[in-house]
Design a protein around this motif. Structure first.
Motif, PDB file in Angstrom:
ATOM      1  N   ALA A 141      34.306  35.697  43.249  1.00  0.00           N
ATOM      2  CA  ALA A 141      34.030  36.344  41.973  1.00  0.00           C
ATOM      3  C   ALA A 141      35.330  36.508  41.246  1.00  0.00           C
ATOM      4  O   ALA A 141      36.371  37.022  41.855  1.00  0.00           O
ATOM      5  CB  ALA A 141      33.430  37.648  42.287  1.00  0.00           C
ATOM      6  N   ALA A 142      35.161  36.273  39.772  1.00  0.00           N
ATOM      7  CA  ALA A 142      36.580  36.623  39.010  1.00  0.00           C
ATOM      8  C   ALA A 142      36.858  38.108  39.167  1.00  0.00           C
ATOM      9  O   ALA A 142      37.887  38.449  39.011  1.00  0.00           O
ATOM     10  CB  ALA A 142      36.076  36.229  37.682  1.00  0.00           C
ATOM     11  N   GLY A 143      35.857  38.784  39.038  1.00  0.00           N
ATOM     12  CA  GLY A 143      35.762  40.510  38.846  1.00  0.00           C
ATOM     13  C   GLY A 143      35.843  41.118  40.425  1.00  0.00           C
ATOM     14  O   GLY A 143      35.550  40.220  41.227  1.00  0.00           O
ATOM     15  N   ILE A 144      35.779  42.425  40.140  1.00  0.00           N
ATOM     16  CA  ILE A 144      35.452  43.208  41.637  1.00  0.00           C
ATOM     17  C   ILE A 144      34.123  43.671  41.621  1.00  0.00           C
ATOM     18  O   ILE A 144      33.575  44.470  40.606  1.00  0.00           O
ATOM     19  CB  ILE A 144      36.581  44.232  41.788  1.00  0.00           C
ATOM     20  CG1 ILE A 144      37.789  44.020  41.593  1.00  0.00           C
ATOM     21  CG2 ILE A 144      36.345  45.059  42.752  1.00  0.00           C
ATOM     22  CD1 ILE A 144      38.558  43.440  42.658  1.00  0.00           C
ATOM     23  N   VAL A 174      29.174  40.225  54.470  1.00  0.00           N
ATOM     24  CA  VAL A 174      29.608  39.576  53.390  1.00  0.00           C
ATOM     25  C   VAL A 174      31.135  39.663  53.304  1.00  0.00           C
ATOM     26  O   VAL A 174      31.738  40.703  53.646  1.00  0.00           O
ATOM     27  CB  VAL A 174      28.871  40.514  52.204  1.00  0.00           C
ATOM     28  CG1 VAL A 174      29.371  39.846  50.902  1.00  0.00           C
ATOM     29  CG2 VAL A 174      27.536  40.686  52.288  1.00  0.00           C
ATOM     30  N   VAL A 175      31.594  38.732  53.154  1.00  0.00           N
ATOM     31  CA  VAL A 175      32.992  38.338  52.866  1.00  0.00           C
ATOM     32  C   VAL A 175      33.518  38.168  51.253  1.00  0.00           C
ATOM     33  O   VAL A 175      32.770  37.334  50.789  1.00  0.00           O
ATOM     34  CB  VAL A 175      33.467  37.181  53.761  1.00  0.00           C
ATOM     35  CG1 VAL A 175      35.128  37.073  53.385  1.00  0.00           C
ATOM     36  CG2 VAL A 175      33.338  37.431  55.026  1.00  0.00           C
ATOM     37  N   TYR A 176      33.914  38.996  50.828  1.00  0.00           N
ATOM     38  CA  TYR A 176      34.469  38.932  49.407  1.00  0.00           C
ATOM     39  C   TYR A 176      35.613  38.311  48.877  1.00  0.00           C
ATOM     40  O   TYR A 176      36.575  38.649  49.761  1.00  0.00           O
ATOM     41  CB  TYR A 176      34.246  40.333  48.696  1.00  0.00           C
ATOM     42  CG  TYR A 176      33.101  40.886  48.203  1.00  0.00           C
ATOM     43  CD1 TYR A 176      32.365  40.801  47.186  1.00  0.00           C
ATOM     44  CD2 TYR A 176      32.642  41.949  49.429  1.00  0.00           C
ATOM     45  CE1 TYR A 176      31.266  41.404  46.902  1.00  0.00           C
ATOM     46  CE2 TYR A 176      31.197  42.166  48.892  1.00  0.00           C
ATOM     47  CZ  TYR A 176      30.615  42.120  47.822  1.00  0.00           C
ATOM     48  OH  TYR A 176      29.436  42.679  47.674  1.00  0.00           O
ATOM     49  N   VAL A 177      35.690  37.232  48.209  1.00  0.00           N
ATOM     50  CA  VAL A 177      37.008  36.778  47.703  1.00  0.00           C
ATOM     51  C   VAL A 177      36.928  37.138  46.093  1.00  0.00           C
ATOM     52  O   VAL A 177      36.465  36.423  45.349  1.00  0.00           O
ATOM     53  CB  VAL A 177      37.304  35.182  47.764  1.00  0.00           C
ATOM     54  CG1 VAL A 177      38.286  34.673  47.238  1.00  0.00           C
ATOM     55  CG2 VAL A 177      36.475  34.696  49.093  1.00  0.00           C
ATOM     56  N   GLU A 178      37.294  38.282  45.892  1.00  0.00           N
ATOM     57  CA  GLU A 178      37.330  38.985  44.424  1.00  0.00           C
ATOM     58  C   GLU A 178      38.551  39.288  43.753  1.00  0.00           C
ATOM     59  O   GLU A 178      39.345  39.430  44.439  1.00  0.00           O
ATOM     60  CB  GLU A 178      36.016  40.005  44.577  1.00  0.00           C
ATOM     61  CG  GLU A 178      36.631  41.085  45.434  1.00  0.00           C
ATOM     62  CD  GLU A 178      35.686  42.456  45.397  1.00  0.00           C
ATOM     63  OE1 GLU A 178      34.584  42.444  44.923  1.00  0.00           O
ATOM     64  OE2 GLU A 178      35.888  43.172  46.352  1.00  0.00           O
ATOM     65  N   GLY A 179      38.079  39.469  42.546  1.00  0.00           N
ATOM     66  CA  GLY A 179      39.262  39.993  41.590  1.00  0.00           C
ATOM     67  C   GLY A 179      40.204  38.618  41.079  1.00  0.00           C
ATOM     68  O   GLY A 179      41.375  39.042  40.991  1.00  0.00           O
ATOM     69  N   THR A 180      39.879  37.420  41.504  1.00  0.00           N
ATOM     70  CA  THR A 180      40.700  36.106  41.309  1.00  0.00           C
ATOM     71  C   THR A 180      41.022  36.043  39.797  1.00  0.00           C
ATOM     72  O   THR A 180      41.738  35.360  39.654  1.00  0.00           O
ATOM     73  CB  THR A 180      39.852  35.007  41.855  1.00  0.00           C
ATOM     74  OG1 THR A 180      38.500  34.707  41.075  1.00  0.00           O
ATOM     75  CG2 THR A 180      39.326  35.169  43.204  1.00  0.00           C
ATOM     76  N   ALA A 181      40.402  36.464  38.944  1.00  0.00           N
ATOM     77  CA  ALA A 181      40.717  36.416  37.492  1.00  0.00           C
ATOM     78  C   ALA A 181      41.871  37.538  37.036  1.00  0.00           C
ATOM     79  O   ALA A 181      42.316  37.319  35.896  1.00  0.00           O
ATOM     80  CB  ALA A 181      39.531  36.744  36.666  1.00  0.00           C
ATOM     81  N   PHE A 182      42.191  38.268  37.884  1.00  0.00           N
ATOM     82  CA  PHE A 182      43.188  39.280  37.492  1.00  0.00           C
ATOM     83  C   PHE A 182      44.656  38.940  37.964  1.00  0.00           C
ATOM     84  O   PHE A 182      45.489  39.666  38.115  1.00  0.00           O
ATOM     85  CB  PHE A 182      42.938  40.729  38.323  1.00  0.00           C
ATOM     86  CG  PHE A 182      41.573  41.212  37.841  1.00  0.00           C
ATOM     87  CD1 PHE A 182      40.779  40.970  36.873  1.00  0.00           C
ATOM     88  CD2 PHE A 182      41.170  42.093  38.702  1.00  0.00           C
ATOM     89  CE1 PHE A 182      39.779  41.416  36.635  1.00  0.00           C
ATOM     90  CE2 PHE A 182      39.767  42.548  38.757  1.00  0.00           C
ATOM     91  CZ  PHE A 182      39.047  42.345  37.607  1.00  0.00           C
ATOM     92  N   GLY A 183      45.047  37.477  37.357  1.00  0.00           N
ATOM     93  CA  GLY A 183      46.255  37.054  37.667  1.00  0.00           C
ATOM     94  C   GLY A 183      46.615  36.181  39.181  1.00  0.00           C
ATOM     95  O   GLY A 183      45.770  36.528  39.970  1.00  0.00           O
ATOM     96  N   PRO A 184      47.342  35.577  39.064  1.00  0.00           N
ATOM     97  CA  PRO A 184      47.812  34.637  40.310  1.00  0.00           C
ATOM     98  C   PRO A 184      48.097  35.350  41.462  1.00  0.00           C
ATOM     99  O   PRO A 184      47.542  35.177  42.471  1.00  0.00           O
ATOM    100  CB  PRO A 184      48.834  33.723  39.805  1.00  0.00           C
ATOM    101  CG  PRO A 184      49.273  34.080  38.417  1.00  0.00           C
ATOM    102  CD  PRO A 184      48.360  34.858  37.977  1.00  0.00           C
ATOM    103  N   GLU A 185      48.736  36.489  41.473  1.00  0.00           N
ATOM    104  CA  GLU A 185      49.017  37.491  42.558  1.00  0.00           C
ATOM    105  C   GLU A 185      47.758  38.069  42.834  1.00  0.00           C
ATOM    106  O   GLU A 185      47.763  37.982  44.241  1.00  0.00           O
ATOM    107  CB  GLU A 185      49.846  38.603  41.684  1.00  0.00           C
ATOM    108  CG  GLU A 185      51.160  39.039  42.668  1.00  0.00           C
ATOM    109  CD  GLU A 185      52.069  39.789  42.134  1.00  0.00           C
ATOM    110  OE1 GLU A 185      51.800  41.217  42.568  1.00  0.00           O
ATOM    111  OE2 GLU A 185      53.178  39.397  41.455  1.00  0.00           O
ATOM    112  N   ALA A 186      47.043  38.486  42.015  1.00  0.00           N
ATOM    113  CA  ALA A 186      45.673  39.110  42.553  1.00  0.00           C
ATOM    114  C   ALA A 186      45.029  38.031  43.258  1.00  0.00           C
ATOM    115  O   ALA A 186      44.028  38.495  44.244  1.00  0.00           O
ATOM    116  CB  ALA A 186      44.674  39.676  41.289  1.00  0.00           C
TER     117      ALA A 186
END
Ligand code: FMN
Length: 205
Positions: A141-144, A174-186
């Motif tokens: 997800a892009a967000g959290i 459940v495994v989250y890959v989240e917060g991916t839209a908060f910049g490359p570092e995030a």
């Protein structure tokens, strides 16, 4: 040894984070349990058609009453059900798409949720028949959405847990890959955290 069904649903090919983490996770599971069988149902590459007049009528009829067209639709759904029933481990990968799952994954669920095959109605209520499986959901997800203010907008995980439990699958991680839209570092951090979590889950499997 185990039988693993990997269901990826992103249409984004090599760009998909859920597919990437889930595929790497399956590799880790296989490394942990050499000789495991893996079936990969790639719904992004080969989308499942949405339910239509033919398929909804086919699954409600006995085999001998089906038209030729309905027999093809039922056979397709039967194959997806057989893949699910043969697995002792199911890894499902999806992005959070407008607060829910990829529609390709919804179509897969619509095909594997079959009365008399993966669930049945009894005098005591519905009973799931796809039991004895360990399920892992990888959600990108892009967000959290695993916690915090947006958690209530995460309809993907409650929905998946509900439908999986209805079919008899109650052991779900459940495994989250989240917060991916908060910049490359995030994004890098999210991927690293998901890899760490899947490494731990593989060790425990
Ligand atoms: C049509 C569309 C809808 C999306 N909706 C959401 C959303 O509701 N919330 C969110 O955090 N991210 C949303 N995203 C971002 C995806 O969750 C993110 O790109 C994720 O990595 C997609 O999974 P994939 O990389 O496996 O394809 C959306 C992306 C697309 C293309």
């Amino acid at each position: 040894m185990s039988s693993i069904l990997l269901v990826t649903s992103s249409p984004r090919g090599g760009e998909s984070l859920s597919s990437k983490i889930a595929t790497e996770f399956v590799d880790k599971l296989v490394a942990q349990h050499p000789g495991s069988d893996v079936v990969h149902r790639d719904l992004g590459l080969e989308p499942i058609p949405h339910l239509d007049t033919v398929s909804t009528s086919a699954i409600r009829k006995p085999a001998e009453a089906r038209s030729a067209e309905e027999a093809v639709a039922a056979a397709y759904s039967d194959k997806l059900v057989a893949e699910l029933m043969a697995a002792d481990t199911v890894v499902i990968a999806t992005g959070l798409i407008n607060f829910n799952i990829y529609s390709t994954l919804k179509s897969w669920i619509d095909n594997v949720a079959r009365a008399g095959m993966t669930f049945r109605y009894t005098a005591e209520g519905p009973q799931g028949l796809a039991t004895g499986k360990k399920v892992y959901v990888v959600l990108a997800a892009a967000g959290i959405y695993s916690e915090g203010p947006a958690a209530a907008m995460n309809h993907a995980v409650p929905y998946l847990k509900t439908v999986l439990a209805f079919l008899g699958m109650t052991d779900v991680e459940v495994v989250y890959v989240e917060g991916t839209a908060f910049g490359p570092e995030a994004a890098d951090k999210a991927i690293a955290a998901a890899r760490e979590r899947t490494a731990q889950l593989a060790l425990a499997a």
